[in-house]
Design a protein around this motif. Sequence first.
Motif, mmCIF file in Angstrom:
data_model
loop_
_atom_site.group_PDB
_atom_site.id
_atom_site.type_symbol
_atom_site.label_atom_id
_atom_site.label_comp_id
_atom_site.label_asym_id
_atom_site.label_seq_id
_atom_site.Cartn_x
_atom_site.Cartn_y
_atom_site.Cartn_z
ATOM 1 N N ASP A 7 0.847 -1.193 0.000
ATOM 2 C CA ASP A 7 0.000 0.000 0.000
ATOM 3 C C ASP A 7 0.884 1.245 0.000
ATOM 4 O OD1 ASP A 7 -1.713 2.127 0.559
ATOM 5 O OD2 ASP A 7 -2.951 0.962 1.925
ATOM 6 N N LYS A 8 0.950 1.906 -1.133
ATOM 7 C CA LYS A 8 1.873 3.035 -1.275
ATOM 8 C C LYS A 8 1.419 4.276 -0.522
ATOM 9 C CE LYS A 8 3.421 1.225 -5.710
ATOM 10 N NZ LYS A 8 2.820 -0.100 -5.461
ATOM 11 N N THR A 9 0.166 4.304 -0.064
ATOM 12 C CA THR A 9 -0.323 5.479 0.654
ATOM 13 C C THR A 9 0.273 5.594 2.047
ATOM 14 O OG1 THR A 9 -2.274 4.340 1.574
ATOM 15 C CG2 THR A 9 -2.506 5.353 -0.604
ATOM 16 N N THR B 61 -0.157 -1.246 -9.495
ATOM 17 C CA THR B 61 -0.498 0.164 -9.644
ATOM 18 C C THR B 61 0.346 0.757 -10.760
ATOM 19 O OG1 THR B 61 -0.796 2.253 -8.455
ATOM 20 C CG2 THR B 61 1.219 1.028 -8.019
ATOM 21 N N SER C 259 3.213 -2.820 4.799
ATOM 22 C CA SER C 259 1.955 -3.311 4.245
ATOM 23 C C SER C 259 2.144 -4.482 3.298
ATOM 24 C CB SER C 259 1.239 -2.181 3.491
ATOM 25 O OG SER C 259 2.018 -1.748 2.389
ATOM 26 N N LYS D 87 -4.505 -5.306 6.314
ATOM 27 C CA LYS D 87 -4.375 -3.870 6.122
ATOM 28 C C LYS D 87 -2.965 -3.452 6.509
ATOM 29 C CE LYS D 87 -6.183 -2.992 10.791
ATOM 30 N NZ LYS D 87 -7.216 -2.289 11.582
ATOM 31 N N PRO D 88 -2.557 -2.229 6.184
ATOM 32 C CA PRO D 88 -1.235 -1.764 6.629
ATOM 33 C C PRO D 88 -1.127 -1.811 8.149
ATOM 34 C CG PRO D 88 -2.108 -0.307 4.949
ATOM 35 C CD PRO D 88 -3.228 -1.233 5.319
ATOM 36 N N LYS E 231 -2.678 4.036 10.057
ATOM 37 C CA LYS E 231 -3.664 4.189 8.993
ATOM 38 C C LYS E 231 -4.954 4.725 9.597
ATOM 39 C CE LYS E 231 -4.800 3.403 4.601
ATOM 40 N NZ LYS E 231 -4.141 4.036 3.468
#
Length: 542
Positions: free
Chosen positions: A70-72, A110, A428, A458-459, A541
């Motif tokens: 997860d890059k966020t 992505t 993540s 999830k992260p 997160k």
Amino acid sequence: MLFLLVAVYCHSLSAQKNYKADVIIYGGTSAAITAAVQVKRMNHSVIIVSPDKHLGGLSSGGLGFTDSGDKTVIGGLSKNFYERLYRHYQKTEAWKWEKKEDFGNKGQGTVALDSQTGSMWLFEPSVAEAVFKDFIRENEITVHRDQWLLRKPEGLKKEKGKIKSFQTLSGNTYKGKIFIDATYEGDLMALAGVSYTVGREANSLYDEKWNGVQKDVKHHRHYFKTQVDPYVVPGDATSGLLPEISGQPPGENGEGDDRIQAYCFRLCMSNHPENRVPFPKPQNYNPSRYELMKRVFETGWNELFEKFDMLPNRKTDTNNHGPFSSDYIGKNYDYPEASYERRADIIEDHKQYQMGLLYFLQNDPSVPQLMHDQIQEWGLAKDEFIDTENWPSQLYIREARRMVSDFVMTEGHTLSERPVIRPIGMGSYSLDSHNAQRYVTEEGFVQNEGDIGVHPKKPYSIDYGSIIPKAEESQNLLVPVCLSASHTAFGSIRMEPVFMILGESAATAAILSIKNKSSVQDLPFELLRAELEADGQILEKK
């Protein structure tokens, strides 16, 4: 590393010098760079003492196909690294061997050139190294390359639980207030007397599921899908095993052992006729070493090019894929604790194995015609790793020593089943481990073991306690790479974006500890949290 050792030992004793800084960082990895940048941003002095000639570790050593999840949740200097790559690839002159519009622009689920976040996730090794050099230049960071820790008792001075200085093979001495071990091996940590482990823990130790021996686990496609005979003469056990197969029993599921996941070189290849050089024929090449590859082909396996992951300019980050590939399974067990000389031998052995495999694929008549014809289009990228004959200078040390501190990141933390109280960054990626052994099953066939890939829901946050040793062992050392984590948890944490995040967080903790006149263990976490958040680190997160 191996080609630097001779130079190290030839250093004149007259070159011995004493150096001093607020923070001394040992290592040349991506974590070392972000740590040094953060120290300078907080207006303190720092020296990077790197055994490596090139900076950036795997991020500039061939791993351009970013394992990021997860890059966020990638923030701070780590995110800035990928933003700088994005800006580079906006330039027309960055696209020498292909047009920007012809680039596939997909990777790891992505887009590679992510215009929404201004980040680039797939990149050439030389471009990554240039970004690290920019970090060093812009922040006027002192870097001492080709400096190898003296791994003997006299190589480190410690008083009242604090490291005072360490010495390198050249005779240089480095004195600091805080030290950061940012190596893949954890040599400074080990020399300082900090507890650590090597290998896989039993599942019972931390109440885990995916640690230890994992026979019959098939999370990826890196196993033998059909029955393949392991013997020189098929069906005749007395004829001996083929090369690259262990005769040792694999152990029972869930048991701990001292095996570690396989290493390989992440090769940068090119299929552009003007920017490729032929795969070299290694010394003492023996095609019989790859007999097991022949038998894999005979089963109809046709996934040879599955992990020729494309980077800009018609280059690849070529990784292991399949039952017999670039991972040199079982040949790295002694690497973490080995002498420099022995490590050099291990690295060279990996190079000869992988080079021989490529030569085999391009030249052996047993390779199926379609794959034989396709592999002819490839060679090493001519404009990458120029001073090492286009071969990466960095072996992919997926795992070596891991610290054992008062807090250990475990499978439960990465799967969000256990709380993290002092978050300093996030991970993540899947709990990802490559094979640790290739053995003969009870039925008499060859099989791989150790490859796992478990996706977190999830992260997850990474606890500050995982990068600081036990207080009684060292009060002024931080370890953001060989951190305190179980084998399975480390399998997710060990990604380059996360190492950069943890390097920055370690540096922040170092400077705050200096300002607060406290040990790294006694640093009030709320001070650290506030500084990290102010610098754009993502700790949880929302």
